[in-house]
Enzyme design. Structure first.
Site, PDB file in Angstrom:
ATOM      1  N   ASP A 176     -21.819  36.573 109.724  1.00 25.59           N
ATOM      2  CA  ASP A 176     -20.651  36.796 108.875  1.00 25.59           C
ATOM      3  C   ASP A 176     -20.671  35.856 107.668  1.00 25.59           C
ATOM      4  O   ASP A 176     -19.645  35.325 107.275  1.00 25.59           O
ATOM      5  CB  ASP A 176     -19.372  36.580 109.699  1.00 25.59           C
ATOM      6  CG  ASP A 176     -18.133  37.099 108.983  1.00 25.59           C
ATOM      7  OD1 ASP A 176     -18.268  37.981 108.117  1.00 25.59           O
ATOM      8  OD2 ASP A 176     -17.027  36.614 109.285  1.00 25.59           O
ATOM      9  N   CYS A 212      -9.909  59.108 121.606  1.00 23.47           N
ATOM     10  CA  CYS A 212      -8.910  58.028 121.711  1.00 23.47           C
ATOM     11  C   CYS A 212      -8.428  57.596 120.332  1.00 23.47           C
ATOM     12  O   CYS A 212      -9.217  57.413 119.404  1.00 23.47           O
ATOM     13  CB  CYS A 212      -9.514  56.835 122.451  1.00 23.47           C
ATOM     14  SG  CYS A 212      -8.394  55.428 122.626  1.00 23.47           S
ATOM     15  N   CYS A 245      -6.316  52.474 118.869  1.00 21.09           N
ATOM     16  CA  CYS A 245      -6.409  51.446 117.837  1.00 21.09           C
ATOM     17  C   CYS A 245      -5.752  51.897 116.540  1.00 21.09           C
ATOM     18  O   CYS A 245      -5.131  51.086 115.829  1.00 21.09           O
ATOM     19  CB  CYS A 245      -7.870  51.060 117.597  1.00 21.09           C
ATOM     20  SG  CYS A 245      -8.938  52.411 117.044  1.00 21.09           S
ATOM     21  N   CYS A 248      -1.950  49.903 115.026  1.00 19.75           N
ATOM     22  CA  CYS A 248      -2.064  49.009 113.869  1.00 19.75           C
ATOM     23  C   CYS A 248      -0.703  48.821 113.197  1.00 19.75           C
ATOM     24  O   CYS A 248      -0.087  49.791 112.747  1.00 19.75           O
ATOM     25  CB  CYS A 248      -3.076  49.565 112.867  1.00 19.75           C
ATOM     26  SG  CYS A 248      -3.274  48.511 111.412  1.00 19.75           S
ATOM     27  N   CYS A 287      -5.583  45.967 117.421  1.00 22.45           N
ATOM     28  CA  CYS A 287      -6.475  47.092 117.670  1.00 22.45           C
ATOM     29  C   CYS A 287      -7.434  46.810 118.818  1.00 22.45           C
ATOM     30  O   CYS A 287      -7.901  47.731 119.494  1.00 22.45           O
ATOM     31  CB  CYS A 287      -7.243  47.478 116.402  1.00 22.45           C
ATOM     32  SG  CYS A 287      -8.359  46.217 115.764  1.00 22.45           S
ATOM     33  N   CYS A 290      -7.369  48.476 122.984  1.00 20.23           N
ATOM     34  CA  CYS A 290      -8.586  49.247 123.274  1.00 20.23           C
ATOM     35  C   CYS A 290      -8.885  49.251 124.772  1.00 20.23           C
ATOM     36  O   CYS A 290      -9.034  48.194 125.384  1.00 20.23           O
ATOM     37  CB  CYS A 290      -9.769  48.654 122.517  1.00 20.23           C
ATOM     38  SG  CYS A 290     -11.331  49.496 122.864  1.00 20.23           S
TER      39      CYS A 290
END
Length: 365
Positions: free
Chosen positions: A141, A198, A201, A205, A251, A255
């Site tokens: 990242d 599904c 998520c 939010c 989210c 899950c």
């Protein structure tokens, strides 16, 4: 040593270093370029100018690091070792405590950039010891890298509808990292998508930042607003942030696959007391020196004290929307003349949320 044998040894070394899984992807990501270009063209990256600046280099590993012929991918679980069963319900319940400041689970311990990058370098060093001189570069990242794309291509999971990587045996509570190599290793196969139809998520939010499956408008995402965004938080989104002061896990909490989330094997990600279960008034009272002390070695430090106060002020305003509280009003009043215009504006907004102020802002439709 042939490629399969080296990869087998690398898996053992990675496990010793705390990684949950490694894989290998090729460098041809051309199929992902159009989606990246469309996302940038729509402006969904917000003020993260570096994403547009690097452009399609994110999808071209051999341009970013010349000589790269394969990418070793890795994931590392980060749920603290002491995380209890039923942790998702516990975290959702914390969001109903308006006086508590909620820091995203991944940020309650040590900065993952340092942990993952350091251990990836050790893994690269072990590979070099086995094969000789090795051209490589490690990332987590930290550069224009399509991490989820590489992770899914190499079998570390599939791209969930929230755009994060998902694994059947580990959910999404893990960090990703990569080693760009000038060494050809056999690619590991991808896995099938198991999200099905599904919508959990998408529906959960708070700011409806997930516009459609696999399509995220970062400008509405609470993680973006509290971490990446440097300016004023849009007025319409402030009431929707609740008591989230650094990041957002909703989210992931909702899950179904995260019932399989694994606990970290490293103590680095154990939650710090100063960042867990703390009252907003206490967090808002931190001086800059106290902020730097409590966030030493934490990913939170990079947002700085000014944005920290901005985020906490929004949460305090949302707490006042629930019920008047003299301690919160007093804490906010103590910073109405703060040197930062950004802080002053968010403090004034927060004070205006108190029913007794007569200027309480209405939530957006």
């Amino acid at each position: 040593m042939d490629g399969p044998s080296l990869l087998a040894r690398a898996r053992a070394w990675a496990a010793e270093l705390g990684f949950s899984q490694i894989g290998v992807a090729g460098v041809d990501l051309s199929a992902a370029e159009q989606g990246l270009a469309d996302w940038l063209a729509a402006g969904f990256h917000g003020s993260m100018d570096y994403m547009a600046r690097h452009g399609l280099r994110r999808a071209r590993p051999a341009e970013l690091v010349p000589g790269t012929v394969s990418v070793l991918t890795a994931r590392m679980d980060y749920l603290p070792a002491a995380t209890p069963e039923g942790w998702q319900a516990i975290e959702f319940a914390r969001l109903q405590l308006p006086h508590e400041g909620i820091v995203s689970l991944y940020a309650r311990g040590r900065d993952y950039h340092k942990v993952v990058r350091g251990r990836l370098q050790k893994l690269a060093d072990r590979i070099a010891d086995a094969v000789g001189p090795l051209g490589h570069r490690v990332f987590t990242d930290s550069a224009p890298v399509l991490e989820v794309e590489l992770a899914t291509r190499s079998g570390l999971g599939w791209r969930g509808r929230h755009t994060l990587a998902l694994h059947r045996d580990a959910g999404s509570m893990f960090f990703l990292g990569e080693i760009y190599l000038d060494l050809a290793l056999p690619a590991t196969p991808p896995v099938a998508d198991h999200c099905g139809s599904c919508r959990a998520c998408i529906d959960v939010c708070p700011t409806q930042a997930i516009l459609a499956p696999y399509r995220l408008d970062a400008r509405r995402c609470i993680s973006y607003l509290t971490i990446e965004h440097a300016g004023p938080i849009p007025l319409a989104l402030r009431p929707l942030m609740g008591n989230r002061i650094y990041g957002c896990d909703d989210c992931q909490l909702t899950c179904p696959w995260n019932k399989f989330a694994q606990r970290a094997t490293l103590p680095d990600f154990d939650a710090r007391e100063a960042l867990t279960g703390r009252d907003l008034v206490d967090l808002f009272a931190w001086s800059e020196a106290e902020f730097l002390h409590h966030t030493e070695g934490s990913p939170i430090r990079r947002i700085g004290h000014e944005r920290w106060l901005r985020n906490v002020a929004v949460a305090m305003g949302n707490a006042l929307r629930v019920a008047d509280d003299a301690a919160i009003r007093s804490a906010l009043a103590a910073r109405v003349a703060h040197p930062s215009e950004l802080v002053r504006e968010h403090v004034a907004w927060a004070l205006g949320q108190c029913p007794r102020s007569g200027t309480r802002a209405r939530p957006p439709p």
